[in-house]
Design an enzyme around this catalytic site. Sequence first.
Site, short mmCIF file in Angstrom:
data_model
loop_
_atom_site.label_atom_id
_atom_site.label_comp_id
_atom_site.label_asym_id
_atom_site.label_seq_id
_atom_site.Cartn_x
_atom_site.Cartn_y
_atom_site.Cartn_z
N GLU A 5 0.83 -1.21 0.00
CA GLU A 5 0.00 0.00 0.00
C GLU A 5 0.86 1.26 0.00
OE1 GLU A 5 -3.30 -1.98 2.96
OE2 GLU A 5 -2.55 0.04 3.36
N CYS A 14 -2.32 1.58 7.67
CA CYS A 14 -1.55 0.92 6.64
C CYS A 14 -1.60 -0.58 6.84
CB CYS A 14 -0.11 1.40 6.68
SG CYS A 14 0.04 3.01 5.93
#
Length: 351
Positions: free
Chosen positions: A94, A339
């Site tokens: 990500e 995250c």
Amino acid sequence: MVGTFLDLTFPALEAQLLAAGVRPAHARTLWRALYRGPANLTDDGFPPPLQRWLQALQREQPLVSRPEQLADIPSSDGLTRKFLLRLPDGQTIETVLMGYTGRHTVCLSTQAGCAMGCVFCATGQGGFARHLRPGEIVAQVLHAQRALKAAGGDRVRNLVLMGMGEPLHNYDAVMTALEIITDSRGLNIGASRISISTVGVVPGIRRLAAERRPYHLAVSLHGASEEERAALVPVSRRWPLAELIEACREYGAITGRRIFFEWTLVAGQNDSRDHAQRLALLLQGLDAHINLIPLNPTHGFAGTPTSDRAVDDFQAVLRAAGYPSTIRQRRGIDVAAGCGQLQRQSSRSVA
Ligand code: SAH
Ligand code: SF4
């Protein structure tokens, strides 16, 4: 895995050109094309020797490997975009683009997965897959930069290494990537606008100081006693809190720089006034700023977020003890939050 041009610092690229008999002066042309130009390298009106060399190389290996975008999810306030990227070997990572008030910041991943196992962290819950190569870290900046430009934005100015993975567990690749990213001939992001966040890898912190790396350091603490910290951060048993704080003091003395400490607040576990007092005591004498992060709930952890009231109380204790602190805004909470969470969701739905 074969590297690509994005793995190379400018001097390393120059050396490759020299070794191939191409004028090293062309390195600048190539570098500009990589970091400031359009995506396709061979259509760039390069000098013929450079173009021939690139074409010959390209037959053997990809010169630039761009991750494939699997998802681009905006937050409802429109200020954050989270990209789910697929690497050539199928690993997914990500990258988050945050656009607060025009100061665009990108949050980078440094590993696919993470070996550190912090209990509340989605990435930690998924385990370690592999280190990212320098070019895979650099490519995230390029990806976010292109997305930003396409949306009419300016350029990426700030970076935080707070995505998936532990940057100091992948020290060499991270430092190479940062050399590339800060190069004034290319992406030119200022070193003073880059923050590295670590779970507390003591040898890595010492190395940052010894090598005089010019980046900001953030250390994830979450507990002010050995026992409380180890309950959330298992690697605290390997690099105990006392040793970590000692390394931070050395880092502060050598670099003269303020250290940021991160504290993820978990209701009933590390969020009382007493915890705040003990944190202040632990940091005594250090030039420290504390970032308070309200917990983003994850599937693998039963803990719950702290109330706003408790966050305010915690901050008040720190303020009274003379420590500046910031409450991290949970931007993008609606776009799979912390995250690693988006990646976990997608791998769960794939599985
Ligand atoms: N591995 C590095 C950097 C990535 S994590 C580190 O641990 O510092 C970045 C920050 O997000 C860390 O402070 C981490 O503790 C925090 N974090 C991770 N998962 C979280 C969650 N679910 N809720 C709140 N903070 C979280
Ligand atoms: Fe790894 Fe950081 Fe998550 Fe801990 S918080 S598991 S170190 S990414």
